[in-house]
Design an enzyme around this catalytic site. Structure first.
Site, short mmCIF file in Angstrom:
data_model
loop_
_atom_site.label_atom_id
_atom_site.label_comp_id
_atom_site.label_asym_id
_atom_site.label_seq_id
_atom_site.Cartn_x
_atom_site.Cartn_y
_atom_site.Cartn_z
N HIS A 369 0.82 -1.22 0.00
CA HIS A 369 0.00 0.00 0.00
C HIS A 369 0.85 1.27 0.00
CE1 HIS A 369 -3.29 -2.80 0.44
NE2 HIS A 369 -3.97 -1.85 -0.16
N CYS A 685 -10.60 -1.28 -10.42
CA CYS A 685 -10.02 -0.23 -9.58
C CYS A 685 -8.62 -0.60 -9.08
CB CYS A 685 -10.94 0.10 -8.41
SG CYS A 685 -11.11 -1.24 -7.25
C1 PEP Z 1 -7.10 -4.23 -5.04
O1 PEP Z 1 -6.90 -5.18 -4.29
O2 PEP Z 1 -6.88 -4.26 -6.27
C2 PEP Z 1 -7.61 -2.95 -4.50
C3 PEP Z 1 -7.97 -1.98 -5.29
O3 PEP Z 1 -7.64 -2.81 -3.16
P1 PEP Z 1 -6.37 -2.57 -2.22
O4 PEP Z 1 -5.18 -2.29 -3.10
O5 PEP Z 1 -6.71 -1.43 -1.33
O6 PEP Z 1 -6.23 -3.86 -1.48
#
Ligand code: PEP
Ligand code: MG
Length: 765
Positions: A369, A685
């Site tokens: 993240h 996303c």
């Molecule tokens: C994903 O897993 O692609 C997502 C958009 O969520 P995160 O990156 O916050 O886990």
């Protein structure tokens, strides 16, 4: 055996550079294994040869001089075959080659094993005996285990050594050559700046031992540091409540005893008298103490090793008199490269944006993240610089390449100019894109692609960028939770959500319910798990805590009173039950808030409810899920991690993590087909949507809604306006036939190049 191994590795890690580490290693192996000789050869992989770099038993003058091809002699055979070789009488072996310089005429028994790191043969370690006999299976097992362990130590020592020598050299600037260390690309872009460490603490484990001649001064430094630590520990224990649990009190007692014990001080001072500086002396003594405790039978005593190291780290930080620095100490008017063991969202949010040129996180990988946030902020980042101590990067001028993962230190005038030219070139490209940036995202054959923003961190910047987007496709609500020291209240959440929803009432805003766990921890709600990405994450946690879930959903609904743009998105859905249960809670919250709204004569619209498709299990239940929800959103970051069984946060397997893997493509293709036949709108996303190659790939499959970090928006808009949907559809069958991620990327690259968009791939894919 385990103890001997541990001891050997520990000794190696204490050595200031690779040469002395290896010299120490061969001597200890020879002694421990009671053999007549132990030698180590390091490979030059490109040249396919091995060089004798350390020996205890062969002729010392041969070190650095004997060079053996991978196709020569027994050493070459071990390197070439990449497996151990155990021979009773080496000179009679057909591959034996005589090297007069090493004086091995008296040796007969031979055992050698390759030292391998990430599939590369780093070197070969051998033991020899004068007798003619086969080494035992235990000997062989020992050598193989040792080789596996020292591989990482060699990589680390090499890194430490080269950086360390450079540090010593830095008094003679003109003779320095730039040096490069390699990490993992985290966020695209190039940057130059001064390394600024946040929350930096010295660690005995990372400390490189140094000699010092000013014995008296070192002793004074050590004694003063102990005094300061004693005061700090006393303050700490008096700050804590009187009613400390028994085990915590015992730890403080141990701290006091250790600080008062003459034995610790005496041993440290003895090392200082032997010519080491105070910090190194402390390291040696503490590692011996900790090893003694670790080897005790009583598990309680074994655990105390950790306390000893903890206390000693406090002393160490007082010796080196470095307070932990914070973001606000960043030097004025100087671009900084933020350095941290593990960069976190709060760290990024607090760091003054105008000084932040780049980011280096020692831990983490491309889809951690921290990397996602760096990309959202448009700040170049390098992740996973394993084995590099922050100490060696801080306060130095650094160049980072977020495309390749390279970090360059020791930049000379010429290199600085070259890098600056690259940075300027990149800025010019972005300016060109930005100038054109607000045009509608229509392909050349006039198909509209809906572009949405992933938001959550820097709301103000995102809202600014978001003016161009068609809405927010993913609002990561966990980030405001991570920035606090307790759960935000319903009122605090309401205010946050209200700002976002009311800023653009006519655009859809998709708010995801809390997705903590994995690599998104909450300081005030610690979760200790062996496999956090397979553990208590996302919807699993909030369904177990309906209190947290209901407060959040109520805050979202209250914030949406009088508006009709709220979409609620549920993360980490694995089963239909989780959707049913979440919807039941959302309905409960809706009825409660509706009553309040009606009392005030205001209108509350029903929110659309959707789920993230990011756990592979959902691909086999899409039909049932489609009946229950209003929309799907594909999270390619987690979908890739779970489909490929590759931890998105683990630098060691980062080369295996790719959203262009044919299996991921198969899943994305299938999801689009099923969602379309079930007439459920679907957005992507994950990070893939914000990459030029990824966006083209998704459009080829049929996806028309892409949500990405604000920084990628203009770039993807630019790509869309230069491509033709008919053409990308035509290359899809070829893409889906590929068997490797490289093959997939090659086809997409070729297409972008044919549209003169090749430059953008460096700027983002
Ligand atoms: C994903 O897993 O692609 C997502 C958009 O969520 P995160 O990156 O916050 O886990
Ligand atoms: Mg996810």
């Amino acid at each position: 055996m385990l103890t001997s191994l541990k001891h050997i590795i520990q000794e190696m890690s204490q050595s200031p550079n690779l040469d002395s580490a290896l010299a120490r290693l061969v001597t200890m192996v020879k002694k421990t294994m009671k053999v007549d000789s132990c030698s180590l050869y390091l490979s030059n992989y490109a040249e396919r040869h091995l060089v004798l770099v350390a020996t205890d038993g062969l002729h010392a003058d041969a070190v650095g001089k004997v060079i053996i091809g991978f196709n020569e002699g027994l050493i070459g055979l071990v390197g070439d075959r990449e497996e151990p070789l155990n021979i009773e009488d080496a000179p009679t072996h057909p591959r034996f080659k005589h090297y007069p310089e090493v004086h091995e005429d008296n040796y007969h028994a031979f055992i050698g094993t390759p030292i391998i790191y990430q599939r590369k043969v780093l070197g070969v370690i051998t033991m020899q005996h004068k007798e003619t006999r086969r080494f035992s299976e235990d000997d062989e097992a020992f050598l193989v285990t040792l080789a596996a362990q020292i591989a990482l130590e060699i990589v680390n020592a090499e890194m430490r050594g080269s950086l360390h020598n450079m540090q010593l050299d830095s008094r003679v600037d003109t003779q320095l050559l730039p040096r490069t260390v390699n990490g993992i690309p985290g966020a695209p872009g190039l940057a130059m700046g001064i390394g600024h460490a946040v929350n930096f603490k010295h660690d005995l484990n990372q400390l490189i031992a140094r000699k010092a001649e000013d014995t008296e001064r070192q002793i004074t430094r050590y004694r003063e540091a102990v005094q300061i630590t004693r005061k700090q520990v006393a303050e700490l224990s008096s700050d804590l409540s009187e009613n400390l649990p028994e085990d915590v009190r015992a730890i403080f007692q141990l701290y006091h005893q250790l600080l008062d014990a003459n034995s610790l001080g005496r041993e440290v001072e003895k090392e200082i008298h032997e010519g080491w500086d105070a910090a190194s002396s402390l390291k040696f003594v503490v590692e011996r103490y900790a090893a003694r405790f670790e080897n005790m039978e009583d598990p309680y005593m074994r655990e105390r090793a950790v306390d000893i190291v903890d206390l000693s780290n406090r002393i160490l930080n007082n010796i080196l008199l470095e307070e932990s620095s914070s973001s606000s100490d960043a030097p004025d008017n100087t671009p900084c490269i933020l350095l941290a063991q593990e960069v976190s969202a709060p760290m990024l949010a607090e760091f003054p944006r105008d000084k932040l040129a780049g980011i280096i996180s020692i831990k983490g990988s491309n889809n951690s993240h921290a990397a996602i946030l760096a990309r959202a902020m448009g700040v170049p980042a390098v992740m996973g610089l394993q084995g590099v101590s922050i100490n060696l990067l801080k306060s130095k001028e650094l160049f980072i390449d977020g495309y390749s993962g390279e970090v360059v230190l020791n930049i000379d005038e010429k290199t600085r100019n070259e890098y600056q030219a690259l940075i300027d070139e990149e800025e010019a490209l972005y300016r060109k894109i930005a100038e054109d940036g607000d045009k509608p995202s229509l392909t050349q054959d006039k198909q509209h692609i809906s572009l949405l923003v992933n938001a959550g961190l820097t709301a103000s910047v995102e809202m600014e960028q978001f003016k161009q987007g068609d809405g927010i496709g993913l609002y990561r609500t966990e980030i405001p939770f991570m920035m606090r020291e307790r759960f935000p209240s319903e009122r605090e959440q309401y205010e946050l959500y209200k700002d976002v929803l009311s800023a653009h009432p006519s655009k859809e805003i998709t708010m995801r319910t809390l997705d903590v766990g994995g690599d998104k921890p909450l300081n005030y709600f610690p979760i200790n798990e062996d496999n956090p990405f397979l553990g208590w994450r996302g919807i699993r946690l909030t369904l177990d805590h309906p209190d947290i879930f209901l407060v959040q959903v109520r805050a979202m609904l209250r914030a949406s009173i009088g508006l009709s743009n709220l979409h609620i998105l549920l993360p980490m859905i694995t089963s239909v039950n989780e959707v049913d249960e979440s919807k039941r809670l959302i309905k409960q919250a809706f009825l409660e808030v509706k009553e309040e709204a009606m009392a005030e004569k205001k209108m509350l619209s029903k929110p659309a409810v959707g789920i993230m498709l990011e756990v592979p299990a959902v691909m086999f239940q899409l039909e049932h899920l489609a009946q229950r929800v209003d929309f799907f959103s594909v999270g390619t970051n987690d979908l890739t991690q779970y489909l490929l069984a590759v931890d998105r946060n683990n630098a060691r397997v980062s080369n295996l993590y790719s959203s262009y893997h044919p299996a991921v493509l198969g899943a994305l293709h299938q999801i689009f087909q099923s969602a379309t036949s079930a007439k459920v709108p679907v957005t992507v996303c994950g990070e893939l949507a914000g990459e030029p190659l990824g966006a083209v790939l998704l459009m080829a499959m049929g996806y028309r809604k892409l949500s990405m970090n604000a920084h990628s928006l203009r770039k993807i808009n630019w790509v869309i306006r230069h491509i033709n949907i008919q053409e990308v559809r035509a290359i899809l069958p070829d893409i889906l036939h590929q068997t490797t991620p490289e093959g997939v990327r090659q086809i997409l690259n070729k297409y972008l190049e044919s549209k003169q968009l090749g430059g953008l791939v460096r700027a983002g894919a």
